[in-house]
Design an enzyme around this catalytic site. Structure first.
Site, PDB file in Angstrom:
ATOM      1  N   LYS A 169       0.875  -1.204   0.046  1.00 39.80           N
ATOM      2  CA  LYS A 169       0.030   0.048  -0.012  1.00 39.80           C
ATOM      3  C   LYS A 169       0.791   1.225  -0.120  1.00 39.80           C
ATOM      4  O   LYS A 169       0.568   2.243  -0.837  1.00 39.80           O
ATOM      5  CB  LYS A 169      -0.839   0.093   1.344  1.00 39.80           C
ATOM      6  CG  LYS A 169      -2.188   0.688   1.068  1.00 39.80           C
ATOM      7  CD  LYS A 169      -3.221   0.338   2.418  1.00 39.80           C
ATOM      8  CE  LYS A 169      -2.792  -0.556   3.178  1.00 39.80           C
ATOM      9  NZ  LYS A 169      -2.443   0.257   4.645  1.00 39.80           N
ATOM     10  N   GLU A 205      -2.001   7.882   3.305  1.00 35.98           N
ATOM     11  CA  GLU A 205      -2.159   6.334   3.283  1.00 35.98           C
ATOM     12  C   GLU A 205      -2.958   5.949   4.707  1.00 35.98           C
ATOM     13  O   GLU A 205      -2.279   6.246   5.843  1.00 35.98           O
ATOM     14  CB  GLU A 205      -0.909   5.477   3.071  1.00 35.98           C
ATOM     15  CG  GLU A 205      -0.996   4.087   3.079  1.00 35.98           C
ATOM     16  CD  GLU A 205       0.417   3.447   3.459  1.00 35.98           C
ATOM     17  OE1 GLU A 205       1.475   4.311   2.944  1.00 35.98           O
ATOM     18  OE2 GLU A 205       0.494   2.322   3.896  1.00 35.98           O
ATOM     19  N   ASP A 236     -10.355  -3.282  10.542  1.00 37.35           N
ATOM     20  CA  ASP A 236      -9.702  -3.336  11.795  1.00 37.35           C
ATOM     21  C   ASP A 236     -10.196  -2.561  12.669  1.00 37.35           C
ATOM     22  O   ASP A 236     -10.672  -1.390  12.446  1.00 37.35           O
ATOM     23  CB  ASP A 236      -8.191  -2.877  11.667  1.00 37.35           C
ATOM     24  CG  ASP A 236      -7.390  -3.868  10.532  1.00 37.35           C
ATOM     25  OD1 ASP A 236      -7.746  -4.877  10.366  1.00 37.35           O
ATOM     26  OD2 ASP A 236      -6.002  -3.324  10.297  1.00 37.35           O
ATOM     27  N   CYS A 268      26.289   5.703  12.957  1.00 32.09           N
ATOM     28  CA  CYS A 268      25.634   6.097  14.155  1.00 32.09           C
ATOM     29  C   CYS A 268      26.485   5.065  15.008  1.00 32.09           C
ATOM     30  O   CYS A 268      27.514   5.327  15.550  1.00 32.09           O
ATOM     31  CB  CYS A 268      24.159   5.858  14.177  1.00 32.09           C
ATOM     32  SG  CYS A 268      23.712   6.951  15.807  1.00 32.09           S
ATOM     33  N   LEU A 269      25.889   3.818  15.553  1.00 30.00           N
ATOM     34  CA  LEU A 269      26.508   3.005  16.237  1.00 30.00           C
ATOM     35  C   LEU A 269      27.970   2.420  15.532  1.00 30.00           C
ATOM     36  O   LEU A 269      28.957   1.948  16.182  1.00 30.00           O
ATOM     37  CB  LEU A 269      25.770   1.607  16.601  1.00 30.00           C
ATOM     38  CG  LEU A 269      26.244   0.657  17.387  1.00 30.00           C
ATOM     39  CD1 LEU A 269      26.514   1.254  18.872  1.00 30.00           C
ATOM     40  CD2 LEU A 269      25.367  -0.588  17.605  1.00 30.00           C
ATOM     41  N   HIS A 301      22.735   9.448  10.534  1.00 32.24           N
ATOM     42  CA  HIS A 301      21.980   8.419   9.590  1.00 32.24           C
ATOM     43  C   HIS A 301      21.887   8.923   8.166  1.00 32.24           C
ATOM     44  O   HIS A 301      20.708   9.554   7.967  1.00 32.24           O
ATOM     45  CB  HIS A 301      20.602   8.059  10.250  1.00 32.24           C
ATOM     46  CG  HIS A 301      20.913   7.391  11.420  1.00 32.24           C
ATOM     47  ND1 HIS A 301      21.054   5.940  11.436  1.00 32.24           N
ATOM     48  CD2 HIS A 301      20.738   7.591  12.754  1.00 32.24           C
ATOM     49  CE1 HIS A 301      21.058   5.535  12.580  1.00 32.24           C
ATOM     50  NE2 HIS A 301      21.070   6.522  13.342  1.00 32.24           N
ATOM     51  N   GLU A 337      21.777   7.587   5.556  1.00 29.29           N
ATOM     52  CA  GLU A 337      20.837   6.772   4.604  1.00 29.29           C
ATOM     53  C   GLU A 337      19.589   7.362   4.683  1.00 29.29           C
ATOM     54  O   GLU A 337      18.815   7.349   3.643  1.00 29.29           O
ATOM     55  CB  GLU A 337      20.800   5.374   5.360  1.00 29.29           C
ATOM     56  CG  GLU A 337      20.402   5.269   6.663  1.00 29.29           C
ATOM     57  CD  GLU A 337      21.127   5.008   7.708  1.00 29.29           C
ATOM     58  OE1 GLU A 337      22.085   5.887   7.730  1.00 29.29           O
ATOM     59  OE2 GLU A 337      20.894   4.819   8.932  1.00 29.29           O
TER      60      GLU A 337
HETATM   61  N1  GLN Z   1      22.839   2.877  20.624  1.00 26.68           N
HETATM   62  C1  GLN Z   1      23.488   4.149  20.326  1.00 26.68           C
HETATM   63  C2  GLN Z   1      23.168   5.607  20.842  1.00 26.68           C
HETATM   64  O1  GLN Z   1      22.119   5.455  21.446  1.00 26.68           O
HETATM   65  C3  GLN Z   1      23.578   4.413  18.721  1.00 26.68           C
HETATM   66  C4  GLN Z   1      22.239   4.631  18.164  1.00 26.68           C
HETATM   67  C5  GLN Z   1      22.120   4.417  16.696  1.00 26.68           C
HETATM   68  O2  GLN Z   1      23.124   3.497  16.072  1.00 26.68           O
HETATM   69  N2  GLN Z   1      20.929   4.678  16.098  1.00 26.68           N
HETATM   70  O3  GLN Z   1      23.847   6.501  20.973  1.00 26.68           O
END
Ligand code: GLN
Length: 529
Positions: free
Chosen positions: A20, A142, A149, A378-379, A503, A505
């Protein structure tokens, strides 16, 4: 186009999870290609206030908007298909609306009246739709889940009321249904779809179009049956079997009779130009001469939905570089050098909690030591910093997220942030600027030194350990403008080893892949021969 704003509502029947979101986004892409300014919104009937605390294994990735909303992964589809940046307004959850409604009730804003789902919640939903639609020609909504439901009823009632309010002719209802193939009798069954259309009609909505999803191509007799039972003209019942790539869906829609319906509805009669999408699809379905294998070191293995934006960003970068891409899942809980040896590049995506962290640290260390292209998200930055400080000889280096007591807490919670560890909505979320070091790989990849990326994290690099980080082979190549937060690191001794606290991405687009992803694909390709 005309001044009157138009609305398209995409609902689902039979099953959820049959595309969807992709249908809604693709309708938007076709309308954009016809020249409309499109906005889009997802209404989710969950009682959660946002998607931040939902389990990614069950629910897929948590997508983050520029203003820091933690949303459903469908918003990622929308941004990728429409190349727009969405906000909080595009993610409407029952939980949030009820939360606000009850707060208003407590504040005495209803003047002693009883507060009810109809009209109060339905009016809140309508206000949320009007507010998200602001400024566009056509607004697409959407509705999550399937019609019927229990928890979605208020949304269905709200959009019915909404169409009365703005005029039925300014609204287009598209119902996405699923038609199963029964293997024993070798036939497609339209009965569940008919029932789903009856359900919708029972709520006072006769759709303008029906998109019939199936795994394999269904025969035209299904169109006739669905049209007969639903009252939707045959030309507005579209068979849509699984496409080889989701990016073909706008092309298929533009070629179908639905395109005419969209033209009549929007008043935009011109043929949509979808050549950019065609190029992407050609690239995606061609057989490139070279192919690279990217190891994705992850906790939720084999679940593309959980890492949707990362995978889409990698794929788009590979199309851009005209190389084939194979993603190899590396289970972070069991990963060894043997796994890392088998790949051309390593990506460590975002993540929370202790599970699998040692495998991720090992992955960063392997990439650092063996000049394997590395992208940390990030991590993925935090584990790279831990790997470097361990390489510098401090084996206890860790993040306070995993080990609250370690001496070399190279990743920690800064003063002022402590105490907010376990509740929703306390992360550093959304767009934050960074200043990149001139001449760094990061600055080269971005092409400038002032950048903005989206964030979702709680822990930060502890700059007290900068000498150890440098000794381990890394340097800091980007900081927050006030210098307090480490935003980028890289390994100057490697060809491509870069990580960000952000991030990126989320800002990558199929037609405009993010430079950090293009960078890792390019670097891996150069190493192939
Ligand atoms: N766990 C890590 C933090 O809180 C990284 C978070 C993540 O990768 N989005 O900083």
């Amino acid at each position: 186009m005309g001044k009157k704003q138009k609305y398209i509502f995409v609902t689902g029947g039979v099953l959820s999870g049959v595309g969807k979101g992709v249908t809604a986004a693709s309708i938007g892409a076709v309308l954009q290609a016809k020249g409309a300014k499109v906005s889009i919104q997802k209404c989710d009937p969950y009682l959660n206030v946002d998607a931040g605390l939902l389990n990614p294994r069950e629910h897929g990735e948590c997508f983050v908007t520029r203003d820091g909303a933690e949303t459903d992964l469908d918003l990622g589809h929308y941004e990728r298909f429409l190349d727009i940046e969405l906000t909080q307004k595009s993610a409407t959850l029952s939980g949030k609306l009820l939360f606000d409604l009850i707060a208003d009730e407590r504040a005495g804003k209803f003047g002693g009246k009883t507060v009810q789902l109809v009209p109060h919640l339905t009016q809140s939903i309508q206000r949320a739709i009007l507010s998200a639609a602001d400024g566009s020609d056509i607004h697409i909504v959407e509705i999550g889940g399937t019609v019927g439901d229990y928890e979605g009823l208020s949304f269905i009632e709200a959009i019915r009321e909404f169409s009365q309010r703005v005029g039925r002719s300014n609204c287009l209802f598209v119902h996405v249904v699923y038609v199963p193939f029964i293997n024993t009798s070798k036939e497609f069954k339209s009965k569940p779809a008919q029932n789903a259309l009856n359900d919708l009609r029972g709520f006072g909505i006769v759709p303008d179009a029906v998109v019939v999803r199936s795994d394999d191509p269904a025969p035209n007799s299904i169109v006739k049956k669905i049209s007969l039972f639903s009252g939707v003209p045959e030309e507005n019942v579209l068979l849509m079997s699984n496409a080889d790539t989701v990016y073909r869906v706008p092309i298929l829609l533009a070629k179908s009779s639905i395109s005419k319906l969209l033209s009549n509805f929007s008043g935009l009669k011109n043929r949509p130009n979808l050549s950019a999408w065609k190029n992407i699809v050609d690239q995606q379905t061609s057989k490139p001469k070279q192919s690279i294998t990217v190891g994705l070191v992850a906790k939720y293995i084999d679940n593309e939905d959980t890492y949707m934006s990362v995978i889409e960003a990698l794929k788009s970068a590979a199309w851009h570089e005209k190389v084939g891409l194979s993603i190899r899942w590396i289970n972070a809980e069991k990963a060894t050098n043997n796994d890392f040896k088998k790949v051309d590049a390593i990506v460590v995506p975002g993540g929370f909690g202790e599970r699998g962290i040692e495998g991720k640290i090992a992955a960063a260390r392997y990439a650092l030591d063996n000049n394997v292209p590395y992208l940390g998200l990030c991590l993925g930055l935090q584990v790279a910093v831990i790997a470097a400080v361990r390489k510098a000889g401090h084996m206890d280096a860790n993040t306070n997220e995993v080990n609250p007591k370690c001496k070399h807490n190279v990743v920690y919670i800064m003063e002022g942030q402590a105490g907010k560890e376990s509740t929703g909505g306390t992360l550093r979320l959304g767009d934050y600027p960074a200043k990149l070091v001139k001449g760094s790989l990061a600055a080269k990849m971005y092409g400038h030194t002032k950048i903005i990326e989206r964030h979702r994290h709680r822990y930060e690099v502890n700059q007290k350990f900068l000498p150890e980080i440098i000794k381990g082979g890394l340097l800091v190549s980007g900081l927050s403008p006030d210098g307090k937060l480490v935003e980028f690191i890289e390994a100057p001794g490697n060809d491509y080893f870069i990580a960000t606290q952000a991030h990126p991405e989320f800002r990558s687009r199929p037609l405009r892949p993010h430079s950090l992803f293009v960078g890792i694909i390019k670097a891996s390709r150069m190493k192939l021969k």
